[in-house]
Design a protein around this motif. Structure first.
Motif, PDB file in Angstrom:
ATOM      1  N   ALA A   1      33.144 -12.715 -22.015  1.00  0.00           N
ATOM      2  CA  ALA A   1      34.154 -13.532 -22.687  1.00  0.00           C
ATOM      3  C   ALA A   1      34.109 -13.320 -24.196  1.00  0.00           C
ATOM      4  O   ALA A   1      35.152 -13.270 -24.864  1.00  0.00           O
ATOM      5  CB  ALA A   1      33.942 -15.010 -22.353  1.00  0.00           C
ATOM      6  N   GLY A   2      32.910 -13.178 -24.747  1.00  0.00           N
ATOM      7  CA  GLY A   2      32.780 -12.934 -26.174  1.00  0.00           C
ATOM      8  C   GLY A   2      33.340 -11.584 -26.579  1.00  0.00           C
ATOM      9  O   GLY A   2      34.011 -11.456 -27.622  1.00  0.00           O
ATOM     10  N   ILE A   3      33.079 -10.549 -25.765  1.00  0.00           N
ATOM     11  CA  ILE A   3      33.613  -9.214 -26.054  1.00  0.00           C
ATOM     12  C   ILE A   3      35.136  -9.226 -26.004  1.00  0.00           C
ATOM     13  O   ILE A   3      35.815  -8.659 -26.875  1.00  0.00           O
ATOM     14  CB  ILE A   3      33.036  -8.190 -25.056  1.00  0.00           C
ATOM     15  N   GLU A   4      35.679  -9.882 -24.975  1.00  0.00           N
ATOM     16  CA  GLU A   4      37.135  -9.948 -24.855  1.00  0.00           C
ATOM     17  C   GLU A   4      37.756 -10.694 -26.031  1.00  0.00           C
ATOM     18  O   GLU A   4      38.808 -10.312 -26.549  1.00  0.00           O
ATOM     19  CB  GLU A   4      37.512 -10.605 -23.529  1.00  0.00           C
TER      20      GLU A   4
ATOM     21  N   ARG B   1      33.640 -37.644 -20.322  1.00  0.00           N
ATOM     22  CA  ARG B   1      33.771 -37.720 -18.865  1.00  0.00           C
ATOM     23  C   ARG B   1      35.044 -37.064 -18.336  1.00  0.00           C
ATOM     24  O   ARG B   1      35.795 -37.647 -17.560  1.00  0.00           O
ATOM     25  CB  ARG B   1      33.684 -39.175 -18.379  1.00  0.00           C
ATOM     26  N   GLN B   2      35.282 -35.826 -18.768  1.00  0.00           N
ATOM     27  CA  GLN B   2      36.316 -35.035 -18.115  1.00  0.00           C
ATOM     28  C   GLN B   2      35.887 -34.818 -16.663  1.00  0.00           C
ATOM     29  O   GLN B   2      34.709 -34.608 -16.388  1.00  0.00           O
ATOM     30  CB  GLN B   2      36.486 -33.690 -18.817  1.00  0.00           C
ATOM     31  N   PRO B   3      36.807 -34.806 -15.688  1.00  0.00           N
ATOM     32  CA  PRO B   3      36.412 -34.730 -14.289  1.00  0.00           C
ATOM     33  C   PRO B   3      35.826 -33.386 -13.873  1.00  0.00           C
ATOM     34  O   PRO B   3      35.034 -33.306 -12.951  1.00  0.00           O
ATOM     35  CB  PRO B   3      37.721 -35.005 -13.543  1.00  0.00           C
ATOM     36  N   GLU B   4      36.224 -32.305 -14.531  1.00  0.00           N
ATOM     37  CA  GLU B   4      35.734 -30.995 -14.123  1.00  0.00           C
ATOM     38  C   GLU B   4      34.403 -30.668 -14.800  1.00  0.00           C
ATOM     39  O   GLU B   4      34.026 -31.272 -15.789  1.00  0.00           O
ATOM     40  CB  GLU B   4      36.762 -29.922 -14.488  1.00  0.00           C
ATOM     41  N   GLN B   5      33.696 -29.696 -14.205  1.00  0.00           N
ATOM     42  CA  GLN B   5      32.464 -29.182 -14.787  1.00  0.00           C
ATOM     43  C   GLN B   5      32.756 -27.735 -15.183  1.00  0.00           C
ATOM     44  O   GLN B   5      32.528 -26.810 -14.416  1.00  0.00           O
ATOM     45  CB  GLN B   5      31.313 -29.259 -13.781  1.00  0.00           C
ATOM     46  N   PRO B   6      33.309 -27.486 -16.363  1.00  0.00           N
ATOM     47  CA  PRO B   6      33.880 -26.170 -16.655  1.00  0.00           C
ATOM     48  C   PRO B   6      32.851 -25.078 -16.871  1.00  0.00           C
ATOM     49  O   PRO B   6      31.804 -25.298 -17.460  1.00  0.00           O
ATOM     50  CB  PRO B   6      34.667 -26.432 -17.947  1.00  0.00           C
ATOM     51  N   ALA B   7      33.179 -23.885 -16.347  1.00  0.00           N
ATOM     52  CA  ALA B   7      32.461 -22.673 -16.706  1.00  0.00           C
ATOM     53  C   ALA B   7      33.243 -22.053 -17.856  1.00  0.00           C
ATOM     54  O   ALA B   7      34.256 -21.389 -17.653  1.00  0.00           O
ATOM     55  CB  ALA B   7      32.369 -21.721 -15.519  1.00  0.00           C
ATOM     56  N   VAL B   8      32.801 -22.290 -19.076  1.00  0.00           N
ATOM     57  CA  VAL B   8      33.587 -21.969 -20.262  1.00  0.00           C
ATOM     58  C   VAL B   8      33.960 -20.495 -20.318  1.00  0.00           C
ATOM     59  O   VAL B   8      35.076 -20.128 -20.680  1.00  0.00           O
ATOM     60  CB  VAL B   8      32.809 -22.363 -21.541  1.00  0.00           C
ATOM     61  N   TYR B   9      33.038 -19.638 -19.916  1.00  0.00           N
ATOM     62  CA  TYR B   9      33.250 -18.196 -20.051  1.00  0.00           C
ATOM     63  C   TYR B   9      34.312 -17.667 -19.090  1.00  0.00           C
ATOM     64  O   TYR B   9      34.758 -16.522 -19.233  1.00  0.00           O
ATOM     65  CB  TYR B   9      31.931 -17.456 -19.820  1.00  0.00           C
ATOM     66  N   LEU B  10      34.722 -18.476 -18.094  1.00  0.00           N
ATOM     67  CA  LEU B  10      35.755 -18.038 -17.156  1.00  0.00           C
ATOM     68  C   LEU B  10      37.154 -18.390 -17.641  1.00  0.00           C
ATOM     69  O   LEU B  10      38.149 -17.968 -17.050  1.00  0.00           O
ATOM     70  CB  LEU B  10      35.522 -18.660 -15.778  1.00  0.00           C
ATOM     71  N   GLN B  11      37.240 -19.179 -18.696  1.00  0.00           N
ATOM     72  CA  GLN B  11      38.542 -19.610 -19.193  1.00  0.00           C
ATOM     73  C   GLN B  11      39.136 -18.544 -20.108  1.00  0.00           C
ATOM     74  O   GLN B  11      38.465 -17.982 -20.965  1.00  0.00           O
ATOM     75  CB  GLN B  11      38.391 -20.936 -19.951  1.00  0.00           C
TER      76      GLN B  11
END
Length: 354
Positions: free
Chosen positions: A277-280, A244-254
């Protein structure tokens, strides 16, 4: 309308497009790769000019009810086209009449032929989440590391074997996939979605359903496509979301590289963002996303853009050196660019499916 039909195709319901004739032929000849291999109850109403002008909804209702009594669908979905939209056809009222007279769940999916496939598929899956997913009989203790994949249609992911790869990428990190919305699973499987610990939105089409499931059951969600390079990061984000982390993360934007892009990807934001994100991560090359879809700004990074229209896309590509996109984008790309083909059913249909 193609998005609606694609999202609901395997769920055992009946999808009715209220239109004179053209929308179904476009959908089944171009967009639906399952059309010749798998049955689905997809109908066109055959709306006539006189019925449209006079507002004769009874014929529409009677045709649907006759087919439903003969074929026994699990639900009836009504999708609109430009003509009934201009006439102000009351789809919610028609759905209530059909449900009352047949006893079969019926609901409208408010399309009008003026949006892209992400909108249609998104609101269709949203309706399934609202109407059919139920609270499990008993509440489990602790995490079972179970997940639903939301937003899976052939329009984005192509054949079923591509979906199996996504599932396998998660399973190697110990995750159990409860349901896939909506390829490879029946409606009864989707109805058990509340049993999962967390939802994974693998394309923009799954975001609306994720929000509904969070509101109904408190299920957290993570946004990202678990390709081979990003599966570990997504697995870690799913673990954090379960507690229950408060955020709903878009993993690929991190942790995206924030310098001028070496590579340009064109397409749906979550899939392309995860690929970027994978290429980077693997090669250290900066990547940007150009997205031709509406309502997707929140799913893009700072250097990414939503571009609506061929002219805007061509202008944005004039300095691009390396481009990854559906082959039909090649004519508007610079002649001296390196173009890598990544076919996308939602953009070019079945042309490049092999």
């Amino acid at each position: 309308m193609s998005g609606v039909c694609s999202a609901l195709y395997e769920l055992g319901g009946m999808t009715v497009m209220h239109d004179p004739s053209g929308c179904n032929s476009t959908y089944n000849t171009h967009d639906e790769i399952r059309w010749y291999d798998q049955d689905s109850l997809i109908f066109i109403s055959g709306l006539t000019e006189i019925d449209a002008i006079l507002g004769n909804d009874r014929k529409f209702i009677d045709d649907i009810e006759h087919a439903a009594r003969e074929l026994h669908p699990k639900f009836i979905a009504l999708a609109g086209s430009p003509i009934p939209f201009m006439n102000g056809t009351d789809f919610p009222a028609i759905a209530r009449v059909i449900e009352a007279e047949t006893g079969i769940p019926a609901f409208p999916v408010p399309t009008n032929g003026m949006h892209d496939y992400v909108y249609g598929a998104g609101i269709a899956l949203e309706e399934i989440a609202k109407r059919f997913v139920e609270m499990p009989d008993s509440k489990k203790d602790g995490s079972s590391r179970s997940v639903n994949l939301l937003g899976v249609t052939p329009l984005d992911f192509g054949p079923q074997e591509n979906v199996e790869l996504l599932k396998a990428n998660l399973e190697q990190y110990g995750w159990k996939v409860i349901s896939t919305w909506a390829m490879g699973d029946e409606l009864e499987t989707l109805q058990q979605s509340a049993e999962a610990d967390v939802n994974l939105v693998v394309s923009a089409a799954g975001l609306r359903a994720a929000k509904v499931l969070r509101e109904k059951f408190g299920t957290p969600y993570v946004i990202g496509t678990p390709n081979q390079w990003m599966a570990e990061e997504i697995s870690n984000a799913l673990d954090k979301a379960v507690v229950r982390q408060p955020e709903q993360p878009a993993v690929y934007l991190q942790n995206r590289i924030q310098q001028d892009a070496d590579i340009t990807l064109i397409g749906e934001p979550v899939m392309m963002g995860s690929l970027a994100a994978g290429i980077e991560k693997k090669y250290g090359c900066a990547v940007r996303i150009l997205c031709p879809l509406k309502e997707c700004e929140a799913l893009l990074g700072e250097k990414d853009k939503v571009l609506l229209g061929e002219e805007a896309m061509e202008e944005a590509l004039k300095d691009a050196k390396i481009i990854v996109a559906d082959p039909l984008y090649r004519p508007i790309c610079p002649k001296d660019s390196n173009f890598y083909e990544l076919p996308h059913v939602a953009f070019s249909g079945r042309i490049y499916i092999r």
